[in-house]
Write a protein that holds these residues in place. Structure first.
Motif, PDB file in Angstrom:
ATOM      1  N   UNK A  83       5.994   0.199   9.250  1.00 11.20           N
ATOM      2  CA  UNK A  83       6.457  -0.465   8.152  1.00 11.20           C
ATOM      3  C   UNK A  83       5.388  -1.169   7.358  1.00 11.20           C
ATOM      4  N   UNK A  84       4.332  -1.257   7.795  1.00 12.00           N
ATOM      5  CA  UNK A  84       3.123  -1.981   7.157  1.00 12.00           C
ATOM      6  C   UNK A  84       2.601  -0.815   6.189  1.00 12.00           C
ATOM      7  N   UNK A  85       2.642   0.449   6.698  1.00 12.10           N
ATOM      8  CA  UNK A  85       2.430   1.471   5.605  1.00 12.10           C
ATOM      9  C   UNK A  85       3.161   1.832   4.535  1.00 12.10           C
ATOM     10  N   UNK A  86       4.484   1.793   4.977  1.00  4.45           N
ATOM     11  CA  UNK A  86       5.753   1.716   4.019  1.00  4.45           C
ATOM     12  C   UNK A  86       5.287   0.743   2.960  1.00  4.45           C
ATOM     13  N   UNK A  87       5.237  -0.559   3.300  1.00  5.25           N
ATOM     14  CA  UNK A  87       4.969  -1.788   2.317  1.00  5.25           C
ATOM     15  C   UNK A  87       3.937  -1.292   1.469  1.00  5.25           C
ATOM     16  N   UNK A  88       2.749  -0.395   1.790  1.00  2.00           N
ATOM     17  CA  UNK A  88       1.694  -0.324   0.971  1.00  2.00           C
ATOM     18  C   UNK A  88       1.968   0.890   0.194  1.00  2.00           C
ATOM     19  N   UNK A  89       3.188   1.624   0.346  1.00  4.60           N
ATOM     20  CA  UNK A  89       3.458   2.757  -0.263  1.00  4.60           C
ATOM     21  C   UNK A  89       3.064   3.152  -1.596  1.00  4.60           C
ATOM     22  N   UNK A  90       3.550   2.177  -2.632  1.00  6.67           N
ATOM     23  CA  UNK A  90       3.257   1.918  -4.090  1.00  6.67           C
ATOM     24  C   UNK A  90       1.657   1.958  -4.366  1.00  6.67           C
ATOM     25  N   UNK A  91       1.068   1.327  -3.422  1.00  2.35           N
ATOM     26  CA  UNK A  91      -0.328   1.145  -3.693  1.00  2.35           C
ATOM     27  C   UNK A  91      -1.282   2.401  -3.059  1.00  2.35           C
ATOM     28  N   UNK A  92      -0.775   3.229  -2.177  1.00  2.00           N
ATOM     29  CA  UNK A  92      -1.337   4.551  -1.773  1.00  2.00           C
ATOM     30  C   UNK A  92      -1.406   5.481  -2.802  1.00  2.00           C
ATOM     31  N   UNK A  93      -0.631   5.721  -3.624  1.00  2.00           N
ATOM     32  CA  UNK A  93      -0.786   6.406  -4.741  1.00  2.00           C
ATOM     33  C   UNK A  93      -1.799   6.052  -5.521  1.00  2.00           C
ATOM     34  N   UNK A  94      -1.869   4.650  -6.197  1.00  2.00           N
ATOM     35  CA  UNK A  94      -2.884   4.165  -7.200  1.00  2.00           C
ATOM     36  C   UNK A  94      -4.158   4.242  -6.354  1.00  2.00           C
ATOM     37  N   UNK A  95      -4.476   4.175  -5.056  1.00  2.00           N
ATOM     38  CA  UNK A  95      -5.752   4.303  -4.284  1.00  2.00           C
ATOM     39  C   UNK A  95      -6.117   5.332  -4.921  1.00  2.00           C
ATOM     40  N   UNK A  96      -5.407   6.583  -4.491  1.00  2.00           N
ATOM     41  CA  UNK A  96      -5.907   7.983  -4.535  1.00  2.00           C
ATOM     42  C   UNK A  96      -6.245   8.534  -6.327  1.00  2.00           C
ATOM     43  N   UNK A  97      -5.201   7.792  -6.785  1.00  4.19           N
ATOM     44  CA  UNK A  97      -5.203   8.319  -8.488  1.00  4.19           C
ATOM     45  C   UNK A  97      -6.639   7.544  -8.851  1.00  4.19           C
ATOM     46  N   UNK A  98      -6.894   6.227  -8.699  1.00  7.54           N
ATOM     47  CA  UNK A  98      -8.069   5.702  -8.983  1.00  7.54           C
ATOM     48  C   UNK A  98      -9.291   6.198  -8.111  1.00  7.54           C
ATOM     49  N   UNK A  99      -9.156   7.155  -7.402  1.00  7.48           N
ATOM     50  CA  UNK A  99     -10.262   7.678  -6.766  1.00  7.48           C
ATOM     51  C   UNK A  99     -10.962   6.762  -5.898  1.00  7.48           C
ATOM     52  N   UNK A 100     -10.462   5.762  -5.317  1.00  5.88           N
ATOM     53  CA  UNK A 100     -11.225   4.544  -4.485  1.00  5.88           C
ATOM     54  C   UNK A 100     -11.184   4.945  -2.929  1.00  5.88           C
ATOM     55  N   UNK A 101     -12.295   5.042  -2.344  1.00  7.39           N
ATOM     56  CA  UNK A 101     -12.356   5.420  -0.949  1.00  7.39           C
ATOM     57  C   UNK A 101     -12.044   4.399  -0.054  1.00  7.39           C
ATOM     58  N   UNK A 102     -10.837   4.053   0.128  1.00 10.86           N
ATOM     59  CA  UNK A 102     -10.527   3.035   0.916  1.00 10.86           C
ATOM     60  C   UNK A 102     -10.156   3.602   2.338  1.00 10.86           C
ATOM     61  N   UNK A 103     -10.613   3.197   3.295  1.00  8.88           N
ATOM     62  CA  UNK A 103     -10.481   3.687   4.626  1.00  8.88           C
ATOM     63  C   UNK A 103      -9.595   2.968   5.403  1.00  8.88           C
ATOM     64  N   UNK A 104      -8.395   3.466   5.793  1.00 13.73           N
ATOM     65  CA  UNK A 104      -7.342   2.966   6.509  1.00 13.73           C
ATOM     66  C   UNK A 104      -7.168   3.547   7.854  1.00 13.73           C
ATOM     67  N   UNK A 105      -7.087   2.788   8.868  1.00 11.05           N
ATOM     68  CA  UNK A 105      -6.618   3.422  10.300  1.00 11.05           C
ATOM     69  C   UNK A 105      -5.222   3.304  10.384  1.00 11.05           C
ATOM     70  N   UNK A 106      -4.629   4.444  10.626  1.00 13.77           N
ATOM     71  CA  UNK A 106      -3.184   4.379  10.787  1.00 13.77           C
ATOM     72  C   UNK A 106      -2.724   4.680  12.185  1.00 13.77           C
TER      73      UNK A 106
END
Ligand SMILES: Cc1ncc(C[n+]2csc(CCOP(=O)(O)OP(=O)(O)O)c2C)c(N)n1
Ligand code: SF4
Lengths: 392, 311
Positions: A83-106
């Protein structure tokens, strides 16, 4: 020289984070990933890292702060589940679109409804199209090794994409294993210093990030994002090789077990691959030509390599630790089928949905899968999609 | 020290004229007045809304300072992340020790009172050093004038339309400034986009308060308020004069009125100039709604005066 330590998967990840020493970590706890950030918070409190740790008020803000901090010009990390990842969902797309190398352990966990804290891949699969690189690990060693590689992959100047280091909740996150932990300096040398690209905090070169992008430019920007993924695939291969040269454990897009002459094969992600390996060894001892394709790099999806590995099989089964409701199969099955199809190979295929919400996958059940594959090759009719180990 | 107008005019332009906000929009005026209030380098975070879309239409930008937008509800989390990286890089010596940046988040009332409240509350509680400015036009203007929890009771919006069975919006607005003051952050204020001295003075204090700061600025919207574009500054001033939108600040817990109208005007003076309240000037029902609004304003004003030691 590194040292061998008994570590849980989560602690192995936290240990790698300590060694990588990111500039900012912004996180919010959720089982079974909580221990990653908790352990890391202790490293911060004890001054073992230089990280600015931000205990935000939600996963939405965690991912937001990470994307912003990355844009500001430094290395960022966090961890979550379900559910934590689900709550991030909107921003996941923005991270990749803005090409920011955020490293997330899922740390993979079942998504509600009906709350369940145990493992399946519904969270990772839900983020399938968000533009993140997704690497799945089998055990604690891989959770550790993968985080180090994920950092190097995502931050490469030809990639600059966010990366998910996926490991199975409880099965890996809470299991103790002997893990080879490399020296801090060696890990630092492997990931190298962070190379900022147009940092927002460069006051002398102001720029606008995240503007309104209408019909006349949006598609071109999406196309340029699309073009980063072949480079990401190459990076997974090259960083896996480099990791092998440096630490003696080489990685690739996938791991092939007895695939050279395999007639029947299973495709699996995560810890299930470990159990499959034992079953394959037993079957081989009985003279059955069984094989395993352990997929490591789920995104970018290695279409050609998968087709190449499976083309000689007489039948293939896909293990899906998630269901695609209304899709009729699990999410991995059609992707593998499409890869074979695109390569021009017609291989009969079966799909097994298993292990939802932490349901066990004993070796006998994997035995059933190989059995079904044998029967399919022998001309018997087997249902294309089955749920393994479910009470009817 | 507050500057005079001539000195302010010499502060380098941070939001240039190349934006596409409507004529008479209160938002760019307020933002410029805020940004004029510091000579320090400024980094801006912006929530989705009129202000964001109109100032950054690809391939153009009206921003001469570093600016970032991530989404609608997270301007406070965005500014938290940027500030966190600044603190980290400074501690590591990658940004010079004498660097002295300021961080500002701009968001509409929708992105602040409603969907963004959690992120704002979290960021304020954590104590990041930033100024959050709510550009409050009392509705979701960017998506076509829908009601927000900042929309006044009785206002006609597209999701609280006035009709034969409805007086417009049926709930009073949330008192967000008081909610932010309850966070016990060093500086909280309310202002309007018209009175440059009031807003710049508040922004100067906010920038230098050493912690999280919040300013709620009433920014008239000719389109949503159904008012003449030339009336914007007057409308904001009327809101202050009718005490519909009192000007005050809460500095380290001390409440203070920053503007006392010589004569408190009846709210009708303010309402009658705006189409969004037009239906309230027809029939007895409208009159009852207006009476209720006046009563609400009077009560709130008395309470505020008490808090400010003016009663
Ligand atoms: C999660 C999400 N929900 C809805 C929207 C659509 N949306 C964009 S701007 C906006 C309203 C903005 O209103 P406000 O914050 O008051 O700013 P204004 O445009 O009035 O200045 C809405 C609802 C969105 N972008 N994201
Ligand atoms: S709709 Fe209103 S808030 Fe939006 S730009 Fe126009 S005047 Fe400004």
């Amino acid at each position: 020289m590194g040292k061998v330590m008994p570590l849980e998967g989560n602690m192995a990840v936290a240990e790698a984070m300590r060694q990588i020493n990111p500039d900012v970590v912004a996180a919010y706890p959720i089982t079974p990933s909580t221990e990653v950030v908790q352990t890391f918070a202790r490293f911060v409190a004890d001054g073992q890292v230089k990280t600015n740790f931000v205990a935000v008020e939600s996963e939405h803000s965690a991912m937001t702060a990470c994307v912003a901090a990355a844009a500001a010009g430094g290395r960022v990390m966090n961890a979550t589940s379900a559910n934590g990842l689900a709550l991030m969902w909107e921003i996941l797309y923005i991270a990749s679109s803005l090409r920011q190398p955020v490293i997330l352990t899922l740390v993979n966990r079942a998504l509600s409804g009906n709350i369940n804290i145990h493992c399946d891949h519904s969270d990772g699969m839900g983020a399938r199209d968000a533009g993140w690189v997704q690497i799945y690990g089998e055990n604690c060693q891989e959770a550790y090794d993968n985080l180090i590689q994920c950092t190097a992959i995502g931050e490469r100047l030809d990639v600059r994409l966010p990366v998910m280091n996926c490991l199975d909740g409880f099965l890996v996150s809470h299991s103790y294993e002997l893990v080879e932990v490399e020296d801090d300096e060696a890990v630092q040398a492997f990931v190298g210093p962070y190379k900022p690209v147009k940092p927002l905090l460069d006051i002398n070169d102001p720029y606008t990030i995240g503007p309104l992008d209408l019909q006349d430019f949006y598609m071109e920007h999406k196309r340029s994002q699309w073009e980063a993924y072949p480079a990401a695939k190459q990076a997974v291969i090259e960083e896996g090789k480099r990791f092998g040269e440096m630490f003696g454990r080489e990685y690739g897009l996938m791991e092939l077990v007895d695939m050279d002459d395999a007639e029947i094969a299973i495709v699996a992600l995560g810890s299930a691959a470990g159990t499959c390996k034992d079953v394959v060894a037993n079957l081989r001892a009985q003279g059955v030509k069984a094989g395993l394709l352990k997929l490591r790099c789920f995104r970018p999806f290695p279409i050609e390599e998968i087709a190449e590995a499976l083309k000689g099989c007489k039948a293939v089964a896909v293990m899906d630790r998630a269901a695609s409701y209304g899709g009729g199969t699990g999410p991995l099955f059609p992707e593998v089928a499409a890869a074979l199809m695109a390569g021009g190979y017609a291989v009969p295929m079966l799909d097994y949905i298993y292990g939802l919400g932490g349901r066990e996958l004993p070796p006998e059940q994997i035995g059933i899968v190989y059995d079904d594959l044998g029967k399919l090759v022998g001309g018997q009719k087997i249902p294309t999609v089955q749920w393994l180990g479910v009470r009817e | 020290m507050p500057k005079n107008l001539k000195q302010y005019a010499q502060v380098p332009t941070r939001l240039t004229g190349g934006h596409r906000l409507c004529p008479g929009c209160g938002e760019p005026t307020a933002a410029r007045q805020v940004l004029m209030a510091t000579d320090k380098p400024v980094v801006v975070a912006n929530a989705t809304g009129c202000f964001e879309v109109s100032t950054t239409i690809m391939p153009y930008t009206a921003w001469a300072v570093p600016w970032m937008h991530i989404a609608f509800e997270n301007a406070a989390a965005t500014v938290s992340g940027i500030e966190a990286m600044y603190v980290s890089q400074k501690a590591q010596g990658n940004i010079p020790a004498d660097a002295d940046y300021r961080f500002v988040a701009f968001a509409g009332d929708g992105g602040t009172y409603d969907i963004g409240l959690q992120a704002l509350s979290g960021a304020a509680e954590r104590g990041h050093q930033f100024l959050y400015v709510c550009l409050n036009n009392e509705a979701y203007m960017n998506t076509g004038v829908q009601r927000s929890s900042a929309s006044p009771y009785g206002a006609h919006t597209t999701t609280s339309p006035s009709g034969s069975h409805s007086p417009g919006k049926k709930a009073f607005q949330k008192d967000l400034t008081a909610i932010m003051a309850a966070h016990d952050i060093p500086y909280v204020a309310q202002s309007i986009s018209g009175r440059w001295r009031d807003l710049t003075a508040k922004a100067e204090k906010a920038f230098e308060c050493g912690g999280p700061a919040f300013i709620n600025v009433l920014t008239p919207c000719p389109l949503g308020w159904i008012a003449d574009a030339s009336e914007s500054v007057n409308l904001a001033q009327l809101a202050a004069d009718c005490c519909v939108w009192p000007l005050y600040e809460v500095e380290n817990g001390v409440w203070k009125l920053t503007y006392k109208p010589k004569e408190k005007l009846p709210i009708d003076e303010y309402l009658k100039k705006q189409g969004r309240f037009k239906h309230l000037f027809k029939g007895a029902e409208g009159e009852a709604v207006r009476a209720k609004m006046q009563e609400y304003v009077d009560t709130k004003w008395e309470l505020l005066k008490q808090k400010c030691g003016e009663a």
